[in-house]
Structure formats: structure tokens, C-alpha cells
Design an enzyme around this catalytic site. Structure first.
Site, PDB file in Angstrom:
ATOM      1  N   HIS A 147       1.010   1.672   3.601  1.00  0.00           N
ATOM      2  CA  HIS A 147       1.722   2.105   2.497  1.00  0.00           C
ATOM      3  C   HIS A 147       1.077   3.271   1.708  1.00  0.00           C
ATOM      4  CE1 HIS A 147       3.744   2.371  -1.183  1.00  0.00           C
ATOM      5  NE2 HIS A 147       2.620   1.881  -2.082  1.00  0.00           N
ATOM      6  N   HIS A 158       1.555   7.024  -0.575  1.00  0.00           N
ATOM      7  CA  HIS A 158       2.038   7.897  -1.581  1.00  0.00           C
ATOM      8  C   HIS A 158       2.002   9.409  -1.121  1.00  0.00           C
ATOM      9  CE1 HIS A 158       0.842   4.720  -4.929  1.00  0.00           C
ATOM     10  NE2 HIS A 158       1.594   4.297  -3.899  1.00  0.00           N
ATOM     11  N   HIS A 162       8.465   6.188  -5.409  1.00  0.00           N
ATOM     12  CA  HIS A 162       7.273   5.341  -5.155  1.00  0.00           C
ATOM     13  C   HIS A 162       6.477   5.835  -4.231  1.00  0.00           C
ATOM     14  CE1 HIS A 162       4.876   1.418  -4.961  1.00  0.00           C
ATOM     15  NE2 HIS A 162       4.177   2.222  -4.610  1.00  0.00           N
TER      16      HIS A 162
HETATM   17 ZN    ZN Z   1       2.313   2.399  -3.987  1.00  0.00          ZN
END
Ligand code: ZN
Length: 218
Positions: free
Chosen positions: A97, A99, A161
Site C-alpha cells: 500500500h 500514497h 487515499h
Molecule cells: Zn494509507
């Protein structure tokens, strides 16, 4: 020694590829998180520790139900999203994950990234889908990610996000996260100059067959 650690191989991979996330400009500081599993157990990056200070023995281990079973540090706040993906996708061995900024730009627009570059294939479909927003760290966000990934995608955006990429190893999931960021950047740049040409679904589907073959030979 990493070899003597429970889940040593997976914890070593999480520590190593956490540093790669920073080196490849996919995250900075303590942003993002990554994990690799061995069946029912998951090595996941710890919460709030800079990647360059994480060694294999620092990497916590949780079960696929989210129970913390090894390591002194607190598991990532996004553990519920990682474990939910593992429970729903038996084919997935690793979750990353980030950004990363260009992909997150499209996430903040709630826009899928279309096939304006053929490397969209790394996400496993003819576009990169968007999961609905929910609070970071929530089970609901995990459910939205699972819904967007479905059975076949290797990556999606998380609205307002960031990015999720999955793979059979953390190395491949990081590669997919990198390709998603590249595809987002090219689509952003091309859209600023004119109207990007979007490749037909059949072309991407043909590429997807080839990618599977390529990876099975790797
Ligand atoms: Zn995050």
C-alpha cells in the site's frame, strides 16, 4: 539471524522491500505499508517506524484474522485491509500500500486510470479501478479494496487515499505498485497536452495473457 526467526523469509522480504518503496519514490518516511504471507500467517511492516530502520526481527507477524503473534512492534494500522485481502484472495501472497503521488491524484478525483499506456496490464485488467473511500485502518476500507480488486485485479486506487498492489511475492507487488504510479504519471502528462489514445480492451487482454506467460518463465 533471519533464518532462525519465525517467518524469517517473509519478514526479511518485508524489511528489504520497505526500503525499496522509499528508494523507488513510492513512499517517504513512514507512509504506506507492505506484507507477505506464509499461508495463515502474515509478516507486515510495523506502524510508525521509518523503513530504513526496520530489520527482519522488527517486522511483526499477525494471523490472517489479524491477531498479533510475533514481534514487539505494533503492526501497521492498515493490518485489517491486508488481512481481509488475504482472506478473500487465496492467490495473493503479498500486499503493498502506497500514497504515490500521481496515482493518488487520480484516487482523489475518484477516476479510474484507463489504458493510455500498455503497462496498465500490471494491474491485471483493462484499467486501474477505484475503491470507495472509508477511514484509514477501518474494516470498511478493507472491504472496499476487496470489492475493487475482485478476483482478478492486481491493483486498485483507494479513493482520496492511495494505491493497493498485490502479487504472489512482495517483490512483484512492489513492481506492480511502481507500474501503477508510472501509468498514472503518463496518463496525467498526456492528458495535460491533449486527449490520450486509450488502447482497446482486446489489446490489453492479449497483453495480459502474455504477461502471465512471461511471469511463469521468470
Ligand atoms: Zn494509507
Amino acid at each position: 539471524m533471519a533464518e532462525q526467526l519465525a517467518l524469517g523469509e517473509e519478514r526479511t522480504a518485508v524489511a528489504k522491500f520497505g526500503r525499496e518503496l522509499v528508494e523507488k519514490d513510492l513512499t517517504s518516511g513512514v507512509g504506506g505499508n507492505l506484507s507477505q504471507r506464509d499461508d495463515e500467517r502474515v509478516a507486515i511492516s510495523p506502524s510508525g517506524i521509518p523503513y530504513d530502520r526496520i530489520d527482519a526481527e522488527d517486522v511483526p507477524v499477525v494471523t490472517v484474522d489479524g491477531e498479533h503473534v510475533e514481534g514487539d512492534l505494533r503492526p501497521s494500522s492498515e493490518t485489517p485491509m491486508h488481512t481481509m485481502i488475504y482472506r478473500k484472495r487465496p492467490d495473493v501472497g503479498a500486499v503493498v500500500h502506497t500514497h504515490s503521488p500521481y496515482a493518488t491524484t487520480f484516487a482523489s478525483l475518484g477516476q479510474e486510470i484507463p489504458a493510455s499506456h500498455y503497462l496498465v496490464e500490471f494491474a491485471g485488467g483493462t484499467e486501474i479501478p477505484v475503491a470507495d473511500f472509508d477511514l484509514p485502518g477501518s474494516e470498511e476500507l478493507g472491504q472496499h479494496a476487496v470489492d475493487a480488486l475482485g478476483d482478478d485485479y492486481n491493483g486498485c486506487l483507494l479513493q482520496n487515499h492511495g494505491v493497493i498492489a498485490v502479487g504472489d511475492t512482495v517483490s512483484r507487488a512492489v513492481e506492480t505498485a511502481q507500474m501503477i504510479e508510472f501509468t498514472a504519471r503518463i496518463h496525467y502528462q498526456a492528458s495535460n497536452i491533449g486527449e490520450p489514445i486509450i488502447l482497446e480492451d482486446e489489446k490489453i487482454e492479449a497483453l495480459l495473457d502474455g504477461l502471465e506467460e512471461y511471469r511463469s518463465l521468470k
